[in-house]
Motif scaffolding. Structure first.
Motif, PDB file in Angstrom:
ATOM      1  N   ASP A  24      37.891  43.436  24.613  1.00  0.00           N
ATOM      2  CA  ASP A  24      37.109  44.596  25.031  1.00  0.00           C
ATOM      3  C   ASP A  24      36.983  44.665  26.548  1.00  0.00           C
ATOM      4  O   ASP A  24      37.019  45.747  27.126  1.00  0.00           O
ATOM      5  CB  ASP A  24      35.717  44.561  24.399  1.00  0.00           C
ATOM      6  N   VAL A  25      36.855  43.524  27.193  1.00  0.00           N
ATOM      7  CA  VAL A  25      36.781  43.509  28.659  1.00  0.00           C
ATOM      8  C   VAL A  25      38.088  44.012  29.249  1.00  0.00           C
ATOM      9  O   VAL A  25      38.099  44.773  30.215  1.00  0.00           O
ATOM     10  CB  VAL A  25      36.436  42.099  29.176  1.00  0.00           C
ATOM     11  N   GLY A  26      39.197  43.604  28.661  1.00  0.00           N
ATOM     12  CA  GLY A  26      40.495  44.107  29.118  1.00  0.00           C
ATOM     13  C   GLY A  26      40.611  45.606  28.968  1.00  0.00           C
ATOM     14  O   GLY A  26      41.141  46.292  29.850  1.00  0.00           O
ATOM     15  N   ALA A  27      40.106  46.138  27.879  1.00  0.00           N
ATOM     16  CA  ALA A  27      40.118  47.588  27.684  1.00  0.00           C
ATOM     17  C   ALA A  27      39.207  48.286  28.689  1.00  0.00           C
ATOM     18  O   ALA A  27      39.530  49.366  29.184  1.00  0.00           O
ATOM     19  CB  ALA A  27      39.692  47.924  26.256  1.00  0.00           C
ATOM     20  N   LEU A  28      38.079  47.671  28.994  1.00  0.00           N
ATOM     21  CA  LEU A  28      37.187  48.253  29.995  1.00  0.00           C
ATOM     22  C   LEU A  28      37.854  48.301  31.367  1.00  0.00           C
ATOM     23  O   LEU A  28      37.698  49.275  32.103  1.00  0.00           O
ATOM     24  CB  LEU A  28      35.883  47.452  30.080  1.00  0.00           C
ATOM     25  N   LEU A  29      38.589  47.259  31.710  1.00  0.00           N
ATOM     26  CA  LEU A  29      39.303  47.276  32.978  1.00  0.00           C
ATOM     27  C   LEU A  29      40.360  48.376  32.996  1.00  0.00           C
ATOM     28  O   LEU A  29      40.612  48.977  34.027  1.00  0.00           O
ATOM     29  CB  LEU A  29      39.945  45.917  33.239  1.00  0.00           C
ATOM     30  N   VAL A  83      49.672  44.945  43.282  1.00  0.00           N
ATOM     31  CA  VAL A  83      49.720  45.094  41.824  1.00  0.00           C
ATOM     32  C   VAL A  83      49.578  43.729  41.153  1.00  0.00           C
ATOM     33  O   VAL A  83      48.828  43.579  40.184  1.00  0.00           O
ATOM     34  CB  VAL A  83      51.030  45.788  41.379  1.00  0.00           C
ATOM     35  N   LEU A  84      50.260  42.735  41.682  1.00  0.00           N
ATOM     36  CA  LEU A  84      50.156  41.385  41.135  1.00  0.00           C
ATOM     37  C   LEU A  84      48.729  40.859  41.249  1.00  0.00           C
ATOM     38  O   LEU A  84      48.213  40.236  40.321  1.00  0.00           O
ATOM     39  CB  LEU A  84      51.118  40.448  41.865  1.00  0.00           C
ATOM     40  N   GLY A  85      48.080  41.143  42.359  1.00  0.00           N
ATOM     41  CA  GLY A  85      46.694  40.729  42.531  1.00  0.00           C
ATOM     42  C   GLY A  85      45.777  41.357  41.504  1.00  0.00           C
ATOM     43  O   GLY A  85      44.893  40.701  40.945  1.00  0.00           O
ATOM     44  N   PHE A  86      45.974  42.646  41.227  1.00  0.00           N
ATOM     45  CA  PHE A  86      45.159  43.312  40.213  1.00  0.00           C
ATOM     46  C   PHE A  86      45.415  42.737  38.831  1.00  0.00           C
ATOM     47  O   PHE A  86      44.472  42.520  38.064  1.00  0.00           O
ATOM     48  CB  PHE A  86      45.423  44.813  40.209  1.00  0.00           C
ATOM     49  N   VAL A  87      46.648  42.467  38.501  1.00  0.00           N
ATOM     50  CA  VAL A  87      46.977  41.909  37.186  1.00  0.00           C
ATOM     51  C   VAL A  87      46.354  40.521  37.024  1.00  0.00           C
ATOM     52  O   VAL A  87      45.790  40.198  35.971  1.00  0.00           O
ATOM     53  CB  VAL A  87      48.510  41.862  36.985  1.00  0.00           C
ATOM     54  N   ILE A  88      46.430  39.709  38.073  1.00  0.00           N
ATOM     55  CA  ILE A  88      45.826  38.372  38.008  1.00  0.00           C
ATOM     56  C   ILE A  88      44.316  38.481  37.870  1.00  0.00           C
ATOM     57  O   ILE A  88      43.694  37.742  37.103  1.00  0.00           O
ATOM     58  CB  ILE A  88      46.227  37.542  39.241  1.00  0.00           C
ATOM     59  N   LEU A  89      43.690  39.403  38.598  1.00  0.00           N
ATOM     60  CA  LEU A  89      42.250  39.594  38.506  1.00  0.00           C
ATOM     61  C   LEU A  89      41.843  40.044  37.099  1.00  0.00           C
ATOM     62  O   LEU A  89      40.880  39.525  36.529  1.00  0.00           O
ATOM     63  CB  LEU A  89      41.791  40.628  39.539  1.00  0.00           C
ATOM     64  N   ALA A  90      42.583  40.975  36.526  1.00  0.00           N
ATOM     65  CA  ALA A  90      42.279  41.441  35.173  1.00  0.00           C
ATOM     66  C   ALA A  90      42.448  40.309  34.161  1.00  0.00           C
ATOM     67  O   ALA A  90      41.613  40.141  33.261  1.00  0.00           O
ATOM     68  CB  ALA A  90      43.186  42.615  34.816  1.00  0.00           C
ATOM     69  N   ALA A  91      43.504  39.516  34.307  1.00  0.00           N
ATOM     70  CA  ALA A  91      43.718  38.383  33.399  1.00  0.00           C
ATOM     71  C   ALA A  91      42.611  37.351  33.538  1.00  0.00           C
ATOM     72  O   ALA A  91      42.150  36.781  32.539  1.00  0.00           O
ATOM     73  CB  ALA A  91      45.079  37.751  33.677  1.00  0.00           C
ATOM     74  N   LEU A  92      42.154  37.123  34.758  1.00  0.00           N
ATOM     75  CA  LEU A  92      41.065  36.181  34.983  1.00  0.00           C
ATOM     76  C   LEU A  92      39.788  36.647  34.293  1.00  0.00           C
ATOM     77  O   LEU A  92      39.081  35.854  33.670  1.00  0.00           O
ATOM     78  CB  LEU A  92      40.823  36.002  36.479  1.00  0.00           C
ATOM     79  N   PHE A  93      39.488  37.944  34.378  1.00  0.00           N
ATOM     80  CA  PHE A  93      38.311  38.479  33.696  1.00  0.00           C
ATOM     81  C   PHE A  93      38.399  38.279  32.189  1.00  0.00           C
ATOM     82  O   PHE A  93      37.412  37.930  31.541  1.00  0.00           O
ATOM     83  CB  PHE A  93      38.124  39.966  34.005  1.00  0.00           C
ATOM     84  N   VAL A  94      39.564  38.497  31.624  1.00  0.00           N
ATOM     85  CA  VAL A  94      39.734  38.334  30.175  1.00  0.00           C
ATOM     86  C   VAL A  94      39.555  36.862  29.783  1.00  0.00           C
ATOM     87  O   VAL A  94      38.869  36.557  28.799  1.00  0.00           O
ATOM     88  CB  VAL A  94      41.113  38.863  29.727  1.00  0.00           C
ATOM     89  N   VAL A  95      40.133  35.944  30.541  1.00  0.00           N
ATOM     90  CA  VAL A  95      40.013  34.519  30.236  1.00  0.00           C
ATOM     91  C   VAL A  95      38.564  34.063  30.337  1.00  0.00           C
ATOM     92  O   VAL A  95      38.053  33.341  29.464  1.00  0.00           O
ATOM     93  CB  VAL A  95      40.927  33.684  31.161  1.00  0.00           C
ATOM     94  N   VAL A  96      37.864  34.475  31.395  1.00  0.00           N
ATOM     95  CA  VAL A  96      36.469  34.089  31.575  1.00  0.00           C
ATOM     96  C   VAL A  96      35.599  34.665  30.458  1.00  0.00           C
ATOM     97  O   VAL A  96      34.720  33.978  29.925  1.00  0.00           O
ATOM     98  CB  VAL A  96      35.954  34.506  32.970  1.00  0.00           C
ATOM     99  N   ALA A  97      35.833  35.909  30.086  1.00  0.00           N
ATOM    100  CA  ALA A  97      35.052  36.514  29.002  1.00  0.00           C
ATOM    101  C   ALA A  97      35.273  35.764  27.692  1.00  0.00           C
ATOM    102  O   ALA A  97      34.313  35.503  26.950  1.00  0.00           O
ATOM    103  CB  ALA A  97      35.422  37.988  28.845  1.00  0.00           C
ATOM    104  N   ASN A  98      36.511  35.385  27.398  1.00  0.00           N
ATOM    105  CA  ASN A  98      36.790  34.624  26.178  1.00  0.00           C
ATOM    106  C   ASN A  98      36.119  33.255  26.213  1.00  0.00           C
ATOM    107  O   ASN A  98      35.592  32.786  25.195  1.00  0.00           O
ATOM    108  CB  ASN A  98      38.296  34.452  25.983  1.00  0.00           C
TER     109      ASN A  98
END
Length: 73
Positions: free
Chosen positions: A5-10, A41-56
Motif C-alpha cells: 500500500d505504501v508503494g501504491a501511495l508513492l 530517476v535511480l534516486g527516486f526508485v531507491i527511495l521508493a524501495a526503501l520506503f516499502v522495505v521499512v514499511a514491511n
C-alpha cells in the motif's frame, strides 16, 4: 500488505501534485525521465524501495509484538 500500500501511495504522489498544483518529487521524477537524467530517476526508485522495505519491517515487528502466536526467531 501495508508495504504494498505504501508503494501504491508513492505512485499516487504525481496525481496529488497535479490536482493540488504542488511542486514535488513526482513532477521532478517525470521531468528527470523526459530529460534523461538517470541518476535522479535511480534516486527516486531507491527511495521508493526503501520506503516499502521499512514499511514491511515495521508491520512485521508490529505483528510480532501484538500477536502472541507470532514469534521472531
Amino acid at each position: 500488505q501495508l508495504g504494498i500500500d505504501v508503494g501504491a501511495l508513492l505512485g499516487g504522489v504525481l496525481v496529488v501534485e497535479e490536482v493540488f498544483g504542488l511542486p514535488g518529487i513526482g513532477q521532478e521524477t517525470v521531468q528527470a525521465i523526459t530529460h534523461g537524467d538517470g541518476q535522479l530517476v535511480l534516486g527516486f526508485v531507491i527511495l521508493a524501495a526503501l520506503f516499502v522495505v521499512v514499511a514491511n519491517l515495521v508491520v512485521d515487528i508490529a505483528y510480532a509484538l501484538l500477536d502472541p502466536r507470532v514469534r521472531i526467531h
